[in-house]
Design a protein around this motif. Structure first.
Motif, PDB file in Angstrom:
ATOM      1  N   ALA A 209      19.260 150.411  46.901  1.00  0.00           N
ATOM      2  CA  ALA A 209      18.788 149.481  45.870  1.00  0.00           C
ATOM      3  C   ALA A 209      19.101 148.040  46.233  1.00  0.00           C
ATOM      4  CB  ALA A 209      19.419 149.843  44.533  1.00  0.00           C
ATOM      5  N   LYS A 210      20.282 147.789  46.779  1.00  0.00           N
ATOM      6  CA  LYS A 210      20.640 146.429  47.184  1.00  0.00           C
ATOM      7  C   LYS A 210      19.760 145.953  48.324  1.00  0.00           C
ATOM      8  CE  LYS A 210      24.609 143.641  48.533  1.00  0.00           C
ATOM      9  NZ  LYS A 210      26.070 143.635  48.842  1.00  0.00           N
ATOM     10  N   LYS A 211      19.451 146.839  49.242  1.00  0.00           N
ATOM     11  CA  LYS A 211      18.587 146.468  50.356  1.00  0.00           C
ATOM     12  C   LYS A 211      17.179 146.139  49.868  1.00  0.00           C
ATOM     13  CE  LYS A 211      17.054 148.174  54.860  1.00  0.00           C
ATOM     14  NZ  LYS A 211      17.122 149.309  55.814  1.00  0.00           N
ATOM     15  N   ILE A 212      16.663 146.945  48.922  1.00  0.00           N
ATOM     16  CA  ILE A 212      15.328 146.680  48.384  1.00  0.00           C
ATOM     17  C   ILE A 212      15.307 145.363  47.611  1.00  0.00           C
ATOM     18  CG2 ILE A 212      13.628 147.512  46.703  1.00  0.00           C
ATOM     19  CD1 ILE A 212      14.277 150.322  47.580  1.00  0.00           C
ATOM     20  N   ARG A 213      16.383 145.083  46.873  1.00  0.00           N
ATOM     21  CA  ARG A 213      16.426 143.823  46.129  1.00  0.00           C
ATOM     22  C   ARG A 213      16.461 142.622  47.060  1.00  0.00           C
ATOM     23  NH1 ARG A 213      20.048 146.619  42.710  1.00  0.00           N
ATOM     24  NH2 ARG A 213      21.824 145.613  43.749  1.00  0.00           N
ATOM     25  N   SER A 214      17.237 142.758  48.151  1.00  0.00           N
ATOM     26  CA  SER A 214      17.282 141.634  49.103  1.00  0.00           C
ATOM     27  C   SER A 214      15.931 141.421  49.775  1.00  0.00           C
ATOM     28  CB  SER A 214      18.375 141.882  50.138  1.00  0.00           C
ATOM     29  OG  SER A 214      18.087 143.047  50.893  1.00  0.00           O
ATOM     30  N   GLN A 215      15.257 142.519  50.114  1.00  0.00           N
ATOM     31  CA  GLN A 215      13.931 142.387  50.717  1.00  0.00           C
ATOM     32  C   GLN A 215      12.932 141.811  49.726  1.00  0.00           C
ATOM     33  OE1 GLN A 215      12.943 146.262  52.148  1.00  0.00           O
ATOM     34  NE2 GLN A 215      14.306 146.167  53.934  1.00  0.00           N
ATOM     35  N   ALA A 216      12.998 142.246  48.485  1.00  0.00           N
ATOM     36  CA  ALA A 216      12.091 141.702  47.470  1.00  0.00           C
ATOM     37  C   ALA A 216      12.357 140.226  47.215  1.00  0.00           C
ATOM     38  CB  ALA A 216      12.241 142.507  46.184  1.00  0.00           C
ATOM     39  N   ARG A 217      13.629 139.834  47.197  1.00  0.00           N
ATOM     40  CA  ARG A 217      13.972 138.426  46.989  1.00  0.00           C
ATOM     41  C   ARG A 217      13.438 137.562  48.134  1.00  0.00           C
ATOM     42  NH1 ARG A 217      18.877 139.170  46.620  1.00  0.00           N
ATOM     43  NH2 ARG A 217      19.019 139.446  44.353  1.00  0.00           N
ATOM     44  N   ALA A 218      13.586 138.070  49.357  1.00  0.00           N
ATOM     45  CA  ALA A 218      13.078 137.300  50.497  1.00  0.00           C
ATOM     46  C   ALA A 218      11.552 137.201  50.464  1.00  0.00           C
ATOM     47  CB  ALA A 218      13.532 137.943  51.799  1.00  0.00           C
ATOM     48  N   ALA A 219      10.877 138.308  50.094  1.00  0.00           N
ATOM     49  CA  ALA A 219       9.415 138.288  50.034  1.00  0.00           C
ATOM     50  C   ALA A 219       8.917 137.378  48.927  1.00  0.00           C
ATOM     51  CB  ALA A 219       8.890 139.701  49.828  1.00  0.00           C
ATOM     52  N   LEU A 220       9.603 137.419  47.762  1.00  0.00           N
ATOM     53  CA  LEU A 220       9.177 136.559  46.660  1.00  0.00           C
ATOM     54  C   LEU A 220       9.416 135.088  46.978  1.00  0.00           C
ATOM     55  CD1 LEU A 220       8.038 136.551  43.811  1.00  0.00           C
ATOM     56  CD2 LEU A 220      10.375 136.731  42.935  1.00  0.00           C
ATOM     57  N   LEU A 235       2.876 140.008  52.481  1.00  0.00           N
ATOM     58  CA  LEU A 235       4.281 139.929  52.885  1.00  0.00           C
ATOM     59  C   LEU A 235       5.069 141.114  52.350  1.00  0.00           C
ATOM     60  CD1 LEU A 235       4.891 136.098  52.363  1.00  0.00           C
ATOM     61  CD2 LEU A 235       4.740 137.320  54.540  1.00  0.00           C
ATOM     62  N   THR A 236       4.762 141.480  51.134  1.00  0.00           N
ATOM     63  CA  THR A 236       5.504 142.631  50.577  1.00  0.00           C
ATOM     64  C   THR A 236       5.141 143.929  51.276  1.00  0.00           C
ATOM     65  OG1 THR A 236       3.791 142.833  48.899  1.00  0.00           O
ATOM     66  CG2 THR A 236       5.771 141.594  48.314  1.00  0.00           C
ATOM     67  N   SER A 237       3.894 144.000  51.789  1.00  0.00           N
ATOM     68  CA  SER A 237       3.547 145.216  52.539  1.00  0.00           C
ATOM     69  C   SER A 237       4.235 145.253  53.886  1.00  0.00           C
ATOM     70  CB  SER A 237       2.034 145.289  52.726  1.00  0.00           C
ATOM     71  OG  SER A 237       1.581 144.170  53.499  1.00  0.00           O
ATOM     72  N   ALA A 238       4.673 144.088  54.390  1.00  0.00           N
ATOM     73  CA  ALA A 238       5.363 144.048  55.679  1.00  0.00           C
ATOM     74  C   ALA A 238       6.799 144.518  55.573  1.00  0.00           C
ATOM     75  CB  ALA A 238       5.312 142.625  56.262  1.00  0.00           C
ATOM     76  N   VAL A 239       7.412 144.406  54.376  1.00  0.00           N
ATOM     77  CA  VAL A 239       8.793 144.834  54.197  1.00  0.00           C
ATOM     78  C   VAL A 239       8.806 146.287  53.720  1.00  0.00           C
ATOM     79  CG1 VAL A 239       9.597 142.518  53.729  1.00  0.00           C
ATOM     80  CG2 VAL A 239       8.848 143.960  51.831  1.00  0.00           C
ATOM     81  N   MET A 240       9.997 146.910  53.772  1.00  0.00           N
ATOM     82  CA  MET A 240      10.137 148.330  53.412  1.00  0.00           C
ATOM     83  C   MET A 240      10.337 148.456  51.909  1.00  0.00           C
ATOM     84  SD  MET A 240       9.745 149.828  56.242  1.00  0.00           S
ATOM     85  CE  MET A 240      10.236 151.458  55.749  1.00  0.00           C
ATOM     86  N   SER A 253      10.490 141.886  38.442  1.00  0.00           N
ATOM     87  CA  SER A 253      11.234 142.855  37.623  1.00  0.00           C
ATOM     88  C   SER A 253      12.414 143.450  38.375  1.00  0.00           C
ATOM     89  CB  SER A 253      10.291 143.972  37.164  1.00  0.00           C
ATOM     90  OG  SER A 253       9.824 144.718  38.277  1.00  0.00           O
ATOM     91  N   ILE A 254      12.243 143.625  39.711  1.00  0.00           N
ATOM     92  CA  ILE A 254      13.361 144.126  40.509  1.00  0.00           C
ATOM     93  C   ILE A 254      14.503 143.134  40.533  1.00  0.00           C
ATOM     94  CG2 ILE A 254      14.074 144.772  42.847  1.00  0.00           C
ATOM     95  CD1 ILE A 254      11.344 145.953  43.257  1.00  0.00           C
ATOM     96  N   LEU A 255      14.161 141.841  40.707  1.00  0.00           N
ATOM     97  CA  LEU A 255      15.201 140.819  40.808  1.00  0.00           C
ATOM     98  C   LEU A 255      15.877 140.562  39.479  1.00  0.00           C
ATOM     99  CD1 LEU A 255      13.375 138.320  43.184  1.00  0.00           C
ATOM    100  CD2 LEU A 255      15.145 139.987  43.750  1.00  0.00           C
ATOM    101  N   SER A 256      15.147 140.749  38.368  1.00  0.00           N
ATOM    102  CA  SER A 256      15.735 140.511  37.050  1.00  0.00           C
ATOM    103  C   SER A 256      16.571 141.678  36.555  1.00  0.00           C
ATOM    104  CB  SER A 256      14.628 140.216  36.033  1.00  0.00           C
ATOM    105  OG  SER A 256      13.765 141.341  35.910  1.00  0.00           O
ATOM    106  N   CYS A 257      16.546 142.786  37.288  1.00  0.00           N
ATOM    107  CA  CYS A 257      17.303 143.982  36.863  1.00  0.00           C
ATOM    108  C   CYS A 257      18.790 143.748  37.052  1.00  0.00           C
ATOM    109  CB  CYS A 257      16.841 145.199  37.653  1.00  0.00           C
ATOM    110  SG  CYS A 257      17.685 146.702  37.191  1.00  0.00           S
TER     111      CYS A 257
END
Length: 286
Positions: A209-220, A235-240, A253-257
């Protein structure tokens, strides 16, 4: 769990196999000791019944022998000195025969009559009451034979009684001390291994979950810097990230969780308070 009711072991798969192997060996030894105790009890009851019958017969035979001796004294007078002067080799001997009763070494006594030994008092009392002397000799010889059998059975009963007590102490020790300790040790190892598995599964979920949040934060952040939703989706399709979380709203929504932890009452496992919708456990594993 109380450490006094289990063995001090480390919770590992090797020790679990070792404890199970010990339980198999202890169960096998427990069954063998119970069979041995039952066999010794049966043999002990048989020896006790034979001992009681031999004791009753011995009392009757010895009484008849002393009655015959009294008749000889009445007929021939006092003959003890004559008997003591003519004592030679023994006509009745005792032979020791070793026996093994369910692993217990005992000794059986048997009488052997020496037929070749001469009897110096063969013709004693022929002048007056010779037949009474022969009857007294037969009666005392039979009394000696029963006495030897009585001694053999009594010795067997004593040895069997001690062996039965020792075997029952071992059986009770295995049943009341060793087997509960082994069961408690196995339960402790299983509980510790389950707890470690739950902790590892929870750690993997949180790391994912932390890895996904960091990737989402970087993509956003990169999408906002460029300023295009289409580019953000690329860009989001390029990340896992999961396939259903490739939009900017889902990333927000992921970052606000909240990343705090809570305990679920249904499964008893630690899970984050907020996860993106429609996530499965397989999505949270590496």
């Amino acid at each position: 769990m109380n450490t006094e009711n289990r063995y001090p072991v480390t919770a590992s798969l090797f020790m679990l196999k070792e404890i199970k192997h010990r339980q198999e060996q202890v169960n096998r030894g427990y069954q063998l000791l119970k069979r041995k105790a039952e066999a010794l009890r049966m043999r002990g009851r048989q020896a006790a019944s034979e001992l009681a019958s031999a004791q009753a017969i011995f009392g009757h035979t010895l009484r008849e022998a002393y009655i015959s001796l009294a008749a000889i004294k009445f007929t021939n007078g006092e003959s003890n000195a004559l008997v003591l002067e003519n004592i030679g080799q023994a006509q009745v001997r005792v032979q020791r025969i070793p026996e093994n009763i369910s692993g217990v070494s005992t000794v059986s006594l048997q009488t052997l009559e020496e037929t070749g030994v001469g009897d110096s008092l063969r013709y004693a009392g022929l002048g007056a009451g010779g037949h009474r002397t022969g009857e007294a000799k037969k009666a005392f010889r039979e009394a000696v034979r029963i006495l030897v059998r009585f001694a053999s059975l009594r010795n067997t009963c004593i040895l069997l009684d001690e062996s039965i007590r020792s075997t029952l102490r071992k059986v009770n020790g295995i049943e009341k001390v060793i087997m509960p300790k082994l069961r408690n040790t196995e339960t402790y190892i299983m509980m510790e291994m389950d707890e470690r598995e739950r902790e590892e599964f929870h750690r993997l979920k949180m790391v994912k979950a932390k890895k996904i949040r960091s990737q989402a934060r970087a993509a956003l952040r990169h999408a906002k810097s460029i300023g295009g939703a289409g580019e953000a989706s690329e860009l989001t399709s390029a990340v896992m990230l999961p396939s259903h979380c490739r939009s900017v709203e889902c990333l927000s929504s992921i970052l606000s969780c909240n990343s705090s932890m809570s305990v679920t009452t249904d499964s008893g496992d630690y899970k984050p308070v907020c996860y993106p919708h429609n996530w499965d456990d397989d999505d949270l594993l590496f």
